[in-house]
Write a protein that holds these residues in place. Structure first.
Motif, PDB file in Angstrom:
ATOM      1  N   TYR A  57       5.355  -5.396  18.750  1.00  0.00           N
ATOM      2  CA  TYR A  57       5.723  -4.047  18.319  1.00  0.00           C
ATOM      3  C   TYR A  57       6.818  -4.096  17.251  1.00  0.00           C
ATOM      4  N   ARG A  58       7.827  -4.932  17.488  1.00  0.00           N
ATOM      5  CA  ARG A  58       8.956  -4.985  16.560  1.00  0.00           C
ATOM      6  C   ARG A  58       8.522  -5.495  15.186  1.00  0.00           C
ATOM      7  N   ARG A  59       7.523  -6.342  15.165  1.00  0.00           N
ATOM      8  CA  ARG A  59       7.053  -6.905  13.900  1.00  0.00           C
ATOM      9  C   ARG A  59       6.637  -5.819  12.916  1.00  0.00           C
ATOM     10  N   PHE A  60       6.112  -4.697  13.431  1.00  0.00           N
ATOM     11  CA  PHE A  60       5.645  -3.637  12.544  1.00  0.00           C
ATOM     12  C   PHE A  60       6.585  -2.438  12.497  1.00  0.00           C
ATOM     13  N   LEU A  61       7.330  -2.198  13.561  1.00  0.00           N
ATOM     14  CA  LEU A  61       8.208  -1.031  13.579  1.00  0.00           C
ATOM     15  C   LEU A  61       9.409  -1.202  12.652  1.00  0.00           C
ATOM     16  N   ALA A  62       9.918  -2.423  12.521  1.00  0.00           N
ATOM     17  CA  ALA A  62      11.067  -2.638  11.640  1.00  0.00           C
ATOM     18  C   ALA A  62      10.728  -2.313  10.180  1.00  0.00           C
ATOM     19  N   PRO A  63       9.632  -2.866   9.611  1.00  0.00           N
ATOM     20  CA  PRO A  63       9.291  -2.471   8.229  1.00  0.00           C
ATOM     21  C   PRO A  63       8.820  -1.026   8.126  1.00  0.00           C
ATOM     22  N   GLN A  64       8.276  -0.465   9.218  1.00  0.00           N
ATOM     23  CA  GLN A  64       7.846   0.934   9.166  1.00  0.00           C
ATOM     24  C   GLN A  64       9.050   1.857   8.972  1.00  0.00           C
ATOM     25  N   LEU A 118      -5.641  -0.277  -0.158  1.00  0.00           N
ATOM     26  CA  LEU A 118      -6.317   0.605   0.795  1.00  0.00           C
ATOM     27  C   LEU A 118      -7.369  -0.144   1.600  1.00  0.00           C
ATOM     28  N   LYS A 119      -8.056  -1.065   0.962  1.00  0.00           N
ATOM     29  CA  LYS A 119      -9.158  -1.770   1.627  1.00  0.00           C
ATOM     30  C   LYS A 119      -8.738  -3.110   2.230  1.00  0.00           C
ATOM     31  N   ALA A 120      -7.454  -3.462   2.124  1.00  0.00           N
ATOM     32  CA  ALA A 120      -6.992  -4.740   2.664  1.00  0.00           C
ATOM     33  C   ALA A 120      -7.153  -4.780   4.178  1.00  0.00           C
ATOM     34  N   GLN A 121      -7.583  -5.914   4.691  1.00  0.00           N
ATOM     35  CA  GLN A 121      -7.786  -6.059   6.132  1.00  0.00           C
ATOM     36  C   GLN A 121      -6.459  -6.162   6.880  1.00  0.00           C
ATOM     37  N   GLU A 122      -5.510  -6.933   6.330  1.00  0.00           N
ATOM     38  CA  GLU A 122      -4.220  -7.128   6.990  1.00  0.00           C
ATOM     39  C   GLU A 122      -3.135  -6.431   6.172  1.00  0.00           C
ATOM     40  N   THR A 123      -2.374  -5.569   6.803  1.00  0.00           N
ATOM     41  CA  THR A 123      -1.310  -4.841   6.114  1.00  0.00           C
ATOM     42  C   THR A 123      -0.054  -4.813   6.980  1.00  0.00           C
ATOM     43  N   ARG A 124       1.053  -4.526   6.327  1.00  0.00           N
ATOM     44  CA  ARG A 124       2.313  -4.267   7.019  1.00  0.00           C
ATOM     45  C   ARG A 124       2.825  -2.921   6.561  1.00  0.00           C
ATOM     46  N   PRO A 125       3.592  -2.228   7.400  1.00  0.00           N
ATOM     47  CA  PRO A 125       4.132  -0.934   6.979  1.00  0.00           C
ATOM     48  C   PRO A 125       4.959  -1.068   5.703  1.00  0.00           C
ATOM     49  N   ARG A 126       4.723  -0.173   4.762  1.00  0.00           N
ATOM     50  CA  ARG A 126       5.475  -0.175   3.514  1.00  0.00           C
ATOM     51  C   ARG A 126       5.260   1.146   2.796  1.00  0.00           C
ATOM     52  N   CYS A 127       6.061   1.378   1.770  1.00  0.00           N
ATOM     53  CA  CYS A 127       5.906   2.538   0.900  1.00  0.00           C
ATOM     54  C   CYS A 127       6.132   2.057  -0.521  1.00  0.00           C
ATOM     55  N   ALA A 128       5.166   2.330  -1.400  1.00  0.00           N
ATOM     56  CA  ALA A 128       5.262   1.894  -2.789  1.00  0.00           C
ATOM     57  C   ALA A 128       4.840   3.033  -3.700  1.00  0.00           C
ATOM     58  N   SER A 129       5.590   3.233  -4.771  1.00  0.00           N
ATOM     59  CA  SER A 129       5.297   4.281  -5.740  1.00  0.00           C
ATOM     60  C   SER A 129       4.463   3.706  -6.877  1.00  0.00           C
ATOM     61  N   PHE A 130       3.397   4.414  -7.250  1.00  0.00           N
ATOM     62  CA  PHE A 130       2.524   4.011  -8.348  1.00  0.00           C
ATOM     63  C   PHE A 130       2.328   5.209  -9.285  1.00  0.00           C
ATOM     64  N   VAL A 161       1.395   4.631   1.227  1.00  0.00           N
ATOM     65  CA  VAL A 161       2.161   4.515   2.467  1.00  0.00           C
ATOM     66  C   VAL A 161       1.285   3.831   3.513  1.00  0.00           C
ATOM     67  N   ASN A 162       1.797   2.742   4.072  1.00  0.00           N
ATOM     68  CA  ASN A 162       1.127   2.066   5.188  1.00  0.00           C
ATOM     69  C   ASN A 162       1.967   2.242   6.441  1.00  0.00           C
ATOM     70  N   MET A 163       1.335   2.670   7.533  1.00  0.00           N
ATOM     71  CA  MET A 163       2.023   2.820   8.807  1.00  0.00           C
ATOM     72  C   MET A 163       1.176   2.209   9.908  1.00  0.00           C
ATOM     73  N   ARG A 164       1.815   1.979  11.026  1.00  0.00           N
ATOM     74  CA  ARG A 164       1.125   1.438  12.200  1.00  0.00           C
ATOM     75  C   ARG A 164       1.369   2.345  13.390  1.00  0.00           C
ATOM     76  N   GLY A 165       0.307   2.640  14.124  1.00  0.00           N
ATOM     77  CA  GLY A 165       0.406   3.454  15.330  1.00  0.00           C
ATOM     78  C   GLY A 165      -0.512   2.928  16.405  1.00  0.00           C
ATOM     79  N   LEU A 166      -0.361   3.469  17.604  1.00  0.00           N
ATOM     80  CA  LEU A 166      -1.217   3.047  18.707  1.00  0.00           C
ATOM     81  C   LEU A 166      -2.668   3.387  18.416  1.00  0.00           C
ATOM     82  N   GLY A 167      -3.537   2.445  18.744  1.00  0.00           N
ATOM     83  CA  GLY A 167      -4.956   2.680  18.544  1.00  0.00           C
ATOM     84  C   GLY A 167      -5.535   3.584  19.611  1.00  0.00           C
ATOM     85  N   ASP A 168      -6.739   4.024  19.362  1.00  0.00           N
ATOM     86  CA  ASP A 168      -7.466   4.835  20.339  1.00  0.00           C
ATOM     87  C   ASP A 168      -7.626   4.014  21.616  1.00  0.00           C
TER      88      ASP A 168
END
Length: 318
Positions: free
Chosen positions: A186-193, A59-71, A77-84
Motif C-alpha cells: 500500500y505504501r509503495r503507491f500511496l506515498a507518490p499518490q 494512458l495505455k501503459a501496463q505498469e504505472t505509479r501515481p503521478r501528475c504531469a502537465s502537458f 493524473v495517475n492514481m491507485r485505488g482499491l479494485g472491485d
C-alpha cells in the motif's frame, strides 16, 4: 466496457462510446472511460484531437505509479485505488489514468475500480461540471475507501500484539509477515499518490477550481496520514515478528533445558545400572534376594537427590 458520459447544460446522459466524435464539440463536459483490455481503445483514442504521444503511451501503459504531469493544454493524473472486490486478482490496488483538458476527461483502467460505480452516480446526478470535479471526487473516493482498509491493518496488528505473549500462538508470525507485506504494498503507491495530488493542486488550469483544490488538499492530507499509519504498521510488524521469534527461541531453549536436566538426572543412574549389569564375578550382593530392590531404591534416591539439587540451584526455574 468503455463508457461515455456527456453533460450538455445541466443535463447529463450516458451515450455510446462510439458517439464521442459527435458530442465532443457541443457538450459542456465529456467523460470517456476506457477499458484498457477492450479492443476499441485505440480507435476511441484516435478520435480525440491534440493528445500528445507521451500521454497516449502513458494512458495505455501496463505498469504505472501515481503521478501528475502537465502537458501543454492538459494534465495526466495517475492514481491507485482499491479494485472491485469481485474482480481482485494480484495487486489489490488498481491503477486509473486520467487525461484532463478543458471540457474533457479521459480515464482508462485495466481492471475494475471499486469506486467507479459511485463516480458514475455522481456524474449522472450532475455533480461534475468539469475535469477538476471528476479528479477531486476520484481522489476523495479513493482515500475514503482505503482509510478503513489501512485502519484494519493496524487493528489486526493490535490484536496480535495483545496475544504475542501467549506461547500457543507463535503461528501468528505468518500473519504478521502478511500484514507487513500488505502495508509495504500500500505504501509503495500511496506515498507518490500524495505527491501527485499536491502537484495537481498547483496546476494553473481553468478547470482546477478553488473548491477542487480544497478537495484535493483533503485527499492529499488523508494520503499523508495513511502513509504515516502504514509506516507505523510496518515498523510495529517488524518488532512483533522479532518478539514472536524470540518467544519461539525461548520456548525451544526451555525444552532443550528440560531434556538436558532429564539426561543429567539419569546419567549417574545409567552408570550404576551399567556397572552392576556387567556379567562378571564379584558383584556385591549378587545372590541376595533383596539386592534388586536395594538397587532400585538406591537409583530412586540418587535421582531424587540430583533433581533436588537442580531445583535448589534454579536450573528448573522458568
Amino acid at each position: 466496457m468503455s463508457r461515455l458520459f456527456v453533460r450538455v447544460g445541466d443535463v447529463v446522459r450516458e451515450r455510446d462510446a462510439r458517439d464521442f466524435a459527435d458530442v465532443a464539440q457541443i457538450a459542456n463536459f465529456v467523460w470517456l472511460h476506457l477499458d484498457g483490455a477492450a479492443d476499441d481503445v485505440d480507435g476511441l483514442l484516435a478520435q480525440v484531437a491534440h493528445i500528445p504521444a507521451p500521454v497516449l503511451a502513458a494512458l495505455k501503459a501496463q505498469e504505472t505509479r501515481p503521478r501528475c504531469a502537465s502537458f501543454g493544454h492538459g494534465a495526466l493524473v495517475n492514481m491507485r485505488g482499491l479494485g472491485d472486490p469481485s474482480a481482485i486478482d494480484g495487486d489489490p490496488l488498481v491503477s486509473i489514468r486520467i487525461w484532463a483538458q478543458s471540457r474533457l476527461a479521459i480515464s482508462l483502467s485495466y481492471r475494475g475500480l471499486g469506486i467507479f460505480d459511485r463516480l458514475v452516480e455522481q456524474m449522472l446526478s450532475g455533480r461534475f461540471a468539469d475535469p477538476g470535479d471528476l479528479i477531486s471526487a476520484t481522489a476523495i473516493e479513493i482515500t475514503e475507501a482505503l482509510d478503513p482498509e489501512i485502519a484494519d491493518l493496524g487493528d489486526a496488528l493490535d490484536s496480535i500484539e495483545c496475544s504475542v505473549l501467549d506461547e500457543g500462538k507463535t503461528g501468528e508470525r505468518y500473519r504478521v509477515a502478511e500484514l507487513r507485506t500488505t502495508a509495504i504494498a500500500y505504501r509503495r503507491f500511496l506515498a507518490p499518490q500524495r505527491q501527485a495530488l499536491e502537484r495537481l493542486m498547483t496546476l494553473q488550469e481553468s478547470w482546477v477550481e478553488p473548491d477542487d483544490r480544497m478537495h484535493l488538499q483533503e485527499a492529499a492530507d488523508r494520503c499523508a496520514r495513511m502513509v504515516e499509519e502504514l509506516e507505523a504498521v510496518r515498523e510495529r510488524a517488524a518488532l512483533v515478528h522479532e518478539a514472536l521469534t524470540d518467544l519461539r527461541a525461548e520456548h525451544m531453549n526451555r525444552q532443550a533445558l528440560v531434556l538436558a536436566v532429564v539426561a543429567l538426572i539419569f546419567l549417574p543412574l545409567t552408570f550404576v545400572t551399567g556397572l552392576l549389569g556387567m556379567n562378571v564375578d564379584g558383584i556385591p550382593f549378587a545372590h541376595r534376594p533383596w539386592a534388586f530392590w536395594g538397587v532400585v531404591l538406591f537409583c530412586l534416591a540418587t535421582g531424587g537427590a540430583v533433581a533436588v539439587w537442580f531445583k535448589a540451584t534454579r536450573w528448573l526455574q522458568k
